[in-house]
Scaffold this motif. Structure first.
Motif, PDB file in Angstrom:
ATOM      1  N   LEU A  79     -44.747 -14.499  16.510  1.00 12.57           N
ATOM      2  CA  LEU A  79     -44.107 -14.790  18.234  1.00 12.57           C
ATOM      3  C   LEU A  79     -45.154 -15.972  18.941  1.00 12.57           C
ATOM      4  O   LEU A  79     -45.048 -16.599  19.947  1.00 12.57           O
ATOM      5  CB  LEU A  79     -44.348 -14.055  18.690  1.00 12.57           C
ATOM      6  N   CYS A  80     -45.884 -16.329  18.042  1.00 15.75           N
ATOM      7  CA  CYS A  80     -47.385 -17.924  18.661  1.00 15.75           C
ATOM      8  C   CYS A  80     -46.819 -19.027  18.116  1.00 15.75           C
ATOM      9  O   CYS A  80     -46.109 -19.204  17.586  1.00 15.75           O
ATOM     10  CB  CYS A  80     -48.660 -17.304  18.239  1.00 15.75           C
ATOM     11  N   ASP A  81     -47.089 -19.780  19.120  1.00 19.51           N
ATOM     12  CA  ASP A  81     -46.528 -21.393  19.412  1.00 19.51           C
ATOM     13  C   ASP A  81     -47.173 -22.468  18.139  1.00 19.51           C
ATOM     14  O   ASP A  81     -46.435 -22.196  17.218  1.00 19.51           O
ATOM     15  CB  ASP A  81     -46.826 -22.333  20.471  1.00 19.51           C
ATOM     16  N   ILE A  82     -48.091 -22.260  18.227  1.00 21.33           N
ATOM     17  CA  ILE A  82     -49.101 -22.224  17.196  1.00 21.33           C
ATOM     18  C   ILE A  82     -50.112 -21.468  16.734  1.00 21.33           C
ATOM     19  O   ILE A  82     -50.645 -20.228  16.632  1.00 21.33           O
ATOM     20  CB  ILE A  82     -50.282 -23.484  17.123  1.00 21.33           C
ATOM     21  N   VAL A  83     -50.662 -21.669  15.191  1.00 15.61           N
ATOM     22  CA  VAL A  83     -50.591 -19.879  13.688  1.00 15.61           C
ATOM     23  C   VAL A  83     -52.143 -21.169  13.360  1.00 15.61           C
ATOM     24  O   VAL A  83     -52.043 -21.846  13.055  1.00 15.61           O
ATOM     25  CB  VAL A  83     -50.062 -19.861  13.226  1.00 15.61           C
ATOM     26  N   VAL A 127     -51.385 -19.272  20.704  1.00 14.73           N
ATOM     27  CA  VAL A 127     -52.034 -19.186  20.178  1.00 14.73           C
ATOM     28  C   VAL A 127     -52.616 -18.792  19.076  1.00 14.73           C
ATOM     29  O   VAL A 127     -53.027 -17.955  19.443  1.00 14.73           O
ATOM     30  CB  VAL A 127     -53.426 -20.487  20.090  1.00 14.73           C
ATOM     31  N   ALA A 128     -52.184 -18.307  17.253  1.00 13.38           N
ATOM     32  CA  ALA A 128     -53.359 -16.851  17.640  1.00 13.38           C
ATOM     33  C   ALA A 128     -53.849 -17.871  15.986  1.00 13.38           C
ATOM     34  O   ALA A 128     -53.729 -18.755  15.254  1.00 13.38           O
ATOM     35  CB  ALA A 128     -52.312 -16.587  16.354  1.00 13.38           C
ATOM     36  N   ILE A 129     -55.179 -17.052  16.372  1.00 16.54           N
ATOM     37  CA  ILE A 129     -56.093 -17.722  15.173  1.00 16.54           C
ATOM     38  C   ILE A 129     -56.007 -15.809  14.517  1.00 16.54           C
ATOM     39  O   ILE A 129     -56.635 -14.714  14.381  1.00 16.54           O
ATOM     40  CB  ILE A 129     -57.591 -17.781  15.363  1.00 16.54           C
ATOM     41  N   VAL A 130     -55.881 -15.936  13.315  1.00 15.49           N
ATOM     42  CA  VAL A 130     -54.712 -14.931  12.091  1.00 15.49           C
ATOM     43  C   VAL A 130     -54.996 -14.980  10.751  1.00 15.49           C
ATOM     44  O   VAL A 130     -55.362 -16.227  10.275  1.00 15.49           O
ATOM     45  CB  VAL A 130     -53.994 -13.956  12.532  1.00 15.49           C
ATOM     46  N   ASN A 131     -55.466 -14.095  10.483  1.00 12.86           N
ATOM     47  CA  ASN A 131     -55.867 -13.840   8.417  1.00 12.86           C
ATOM     48  C   ASN A 131     -54.233 -13.376   8.604  1.00 12.86           C
ATOM     49  O   ASN A 131     -53.942 -13.804   7.368  1.00 12.86           O
ATOM     50  CB  ASN A 131     -56.415 -12.560   8.219  1.00 12.86           C
ATOM     51  N   ASP A 132     -53.619 -12.880   8.699  1.00 11.18           N
ATOM     52  CA  ASP A 132     -52.538 -12.912   7.793  1.00 11.18           C
ATOM     53  C   ASP A 132     -51.056 -13.614   8.804  1.00 11.18           C
ATOM     54  O   ASP A 132     -50.416 -13.045  10.164  1.00 11.18           O
ATOM     55  CB  ASP A 132     -51.781 -10.894   8.240  1.00 11.18           C
ATOM     56  N   THR A 133     -51.154 -14.938   7.928  1.00 11.87           N
ATOM     57  CA  THR A 133     -49.672 -15.178   8.376  1.00 11.87           C
ATOM     58  C   THR A 133     -48.417 -15.234   8.563  1.00 11.87           C
ATOM     59  O   THR A 133     -47.628 -16.001   8.859  1.00 11.87           O
ATOM     60  CB  THR A 133     -50.213 -16.850   7.327  1.00 11.87           C
TER      61      THR A 133
END
Length: 349
Positions: A139-143, A126-132
């Motif tokens: 590369l992460c399964d879930i954003v 899981v990516a918790i990220v500002n830049d989608t």
């Protein structure tokens, strides 16, 4: 500069701080379906453990995730140093784990290397990220986007609060706790109320300060870490965050009349121990500043929002902190938006 930020020549840091309630409202609405689906998936097939991966302010958000998931989901959380893979070439076993990478830019090579290792080993990433559009999101399964928009000040504010909100929303849906889900829905209003809490009385105490501790326990330790980091980067103050319990293992030795301690607290099982630590320090002549419900007679008391969920209190506390930190930076002759030797995107290996 006033706490409400209404005067002219407002810094980017202050402007972006005041955007946080709107950012969080946008995040909650946009991520609701993803968090609901992911929460159901995690309940149906609980991970063996959780791995977090982050640097800087994002790593403080990972500390918040640690306490939230360990306390309310009984799931062990480990923060893995990205360098174990990027520098040392190790491949930690993460099969059947939930891997969470938290980053504003999603570009740092060390985070990407560890995220790739986690995905290849069979972790749910899981990516918790500002830049989608970042490599991490790809590369992460879930954003879970934090929806903070452009953040131009080097000192992250709205993106940090949004990262905490994303963690809280995920934890609420994973646990299925209706009180916590309701607290998430009220979060934008609570953050707005926190901006009305005036901490400017602390400015004279910090304008000439050289060193201080910021202490907390449990989820509050996360925002103590963030507060200390912001004082370092925007004001050049040697600020160190730690657990109130760790204070007793040596660090309290150097606190004194010229080395104040800020106590962050929330309405949970750690409240009494935080109040006790503050009282002990005061008895030794240490200036103590109390932010939160801990009752510490003789301390400088900062106003905080009342009636909010204990897991929301760290978010409202740091929301109240940021405008004061911006004022301290300017009072010390600094530009809070452009700290020396720092850049907005830090790509470590």
């Amino acid at each position: 500069m006033m706490q409400d930020g209404t005067t002219g020549n407002r810094s980017l840091m202050l402007s972006e701080t005041f955007e946080a309630p709107e950012v969080v409202a946008r995040l909650i609405a946009a991520n609701a379906d993803t968090c609901r689906d992911l929460g159901a998936r995690l309940r149906d097939r609980p991970p063996q453990f959780v791995v977090t991966c982050a640097r800087g302010s994002s790593d403080s958000a990972a500390t918040y995730a640690k306490y939230l998931f360990e306390l309310h989901l009984n799931t062990i959380v480990s923060s893995v140093g990205p360098s174990v893979t990027s520098i040392y070439g190790a491949r930690p076993r993460m099969r059947d784990a939930l891997f969470i990478a938290i980053s504003q830019s999603g570009k740092s090579p060390d985070l990407l290397t560890l995220a790739t290792a986690a995905r290849d080993d069979g972790a749910l990433t899981v990516a918790i990220v500002n830049d989608t559009a970042s490599p991490l999101a790809a590369l992460c399964d879930i954003v879970l986007p934090v929806h903070a928009g452009a953040e131009r000040s080097v000192a992250a504010t709205k993106s940090y609060i949004a990262s905490l909100a994303a963690v809280l929303q995920l934890g609420a849906h994973w646990s299925g706790d209706t009180a916590l889900i309701d607290a998430v829905a009220r979060l934008p209003d609570d953050l707005g109320d926190a901006l009305a809490c005036d901490w400017q009385g602390l400015v004279p105490l910090l304008t000439d300060a050289r060193s201080l501790y910021v202490i907390g326990r449990g989820p509050g330790l996360a925002v103590a870490q963030e507060a200390a980091l912001k004082l370092k980067e925007t004001s050049g103050i040697h600020a160190e965050a730690m657990s109130a319990a760790e204070m007793k293992h040596g660090p309290q030795r150097i606190a004194g009349p010229d080395f104040p301690v800020v106590v962050f607290s929330q309405d949970d099982a750690a409240l009494d121990s935080l109040a006790e630590t503050g009282a002990e320090l005061l008895a030794r002549g240490v200036p103590v500043i109390s932010a939160g419900p801990a009752t510490i007679p003789g301390a400088v008391v900062l106003p905080t929002t009342a009636g909010v969920h204990p897991l929301v209190q760290p978010l409202t506390t740091i929301q109240s902190f940021y405008p004061m930190a911006e004022t301290v930076s300017r009072a010390r002759g600094n530009d809070p938006d452009r700290p020396p030797h720092l850049s907005k995107v830090t790509e470590t290996r």
